[in-house]
Design an enzyme around this catalytic site. Structure first.
Site, PDB file in Angstrom:
ATOM      1  N   HIS A 145     -12.172  10.564  -5.671  1.00 18.29           N
ATOM      2  CA  HIS A 145     -12.732   9.543  -4.782  1.00 18.29           C
ATOM      3  C   HIS A 145     -13.564  10.199  -3.684  1.00 18.29           C
ATOM      4  O   HIS A 145     -13.104  11.099  -2.999  1.00 18.29           O
ATOM      5  CB  HIS A 145     -11.598   8.720  -4.186  1.00 18.29           C
ATOM      6  CG  HIS A 145     -12.059   7.544  -3.408  1.00 18.29           C
ATOM      7  ND1 HIS A 145     -11.302   6.999  -2.407  1.00 18.29           N
ATOM      8  CD2 HIS A 145     -13.190   6.806  -3.455  1.00 18.29           C
ATOM      9  CE1 HIS A 145     -11.949   5.974  -1.882  1.00 18.29           C
ATOM     10  NE2 HIS A 145     -13.093   5.840  -2.507  1.00 18.29           N
ATOM     11  N   ASN A 169     -34.106  10.563  -9.300  1.00 21.14           N
ATOM     12  CA  ASN A 169     -32.921  11.235  -8.786  1.00 21.14           C
ATOM     13  C   ASN A 169     -32.038  10.208  -8.098  1.00 21.14           C
ATOM     14  O   ASN A 169     -32.539   9.303  -7.428  1.00 21.14           O
ATOM     15  CB  ASN A 169     -33.304  12.306  -7.745  1.00 21.14           C
ATOM     16  CG  ASN A 169     -34.361  13.252  -8.245  1.00 21.14           C
ATOM     17  OD1 ASN A 169     -34.136  14.002  -9.172  1.00 21.14           O
ATOM     18  ND2 ASN A 169     -35.538  13.203  -7.630  1.00 21.14           N
TER      19      ASN A 169
END
Length: 129
Positions: A20, A120
């Site tokens: 996470h 990107n």
């Protein structure tokens, strides 16, 4: 042997190590790769594999709570901008220079063979529960 999902052993293993809040930069062939993050280079030749193919494969396996792209994508690469908008309705946009700075803190960089500019995105991993 895996029968589905990402078969590249280096990429599959790197994804399994993410947690996470970790960052994953999915980038075109021209993006400067910072020192530090683990790199899985999938680039074979110009355009192969594409940014879209790799991004969609990653999104099928990752929980993503946020994404950041370069604002320059809007003018320089409308196809990539449309793709990012479709995948990330709340996409954060920063300057390309800022995206390069942020990518230094990524845990993983996945380089594609994409040969169009500004394809990107920096993904922020979420949690599945």
């Amino acid at each position: 042997m895996k029968k589905a999902g990402i078969l590249n052993r280096h990429l599959s293993g790197a994804l399994a190590e993410l947690g996470h809040g970790d960052g994953v930069l999915v980038c075109d062939a021209g993006m400067p790769i910072p020192d530090g993050p683990r790199v899985v280079d999938l680039a074979f030749r110009a355009g192969v594999p594409s940014f879209e193919e790799v991004l969609d494969g990653l999104l099928a396996e990752l929980v993503v709570e946020g994404a950041t792209g370069a604002a320059e994508v809007r003018g320089a690469n409308p196809a990539a901008a449309d793709l990012l908008d479709a995948r990330f309705p709340e996409l954060d946009l920063v300057s390309h220079e800022k995206l390069k700075e942020l990518s230094a803190a990524a845990r993983l960089v996945v380089r594609t063979g994409e040969a169009r500019p500004y394809a990107n995105v920096l993904l922020r991993c979420g949690v599945f529960f």
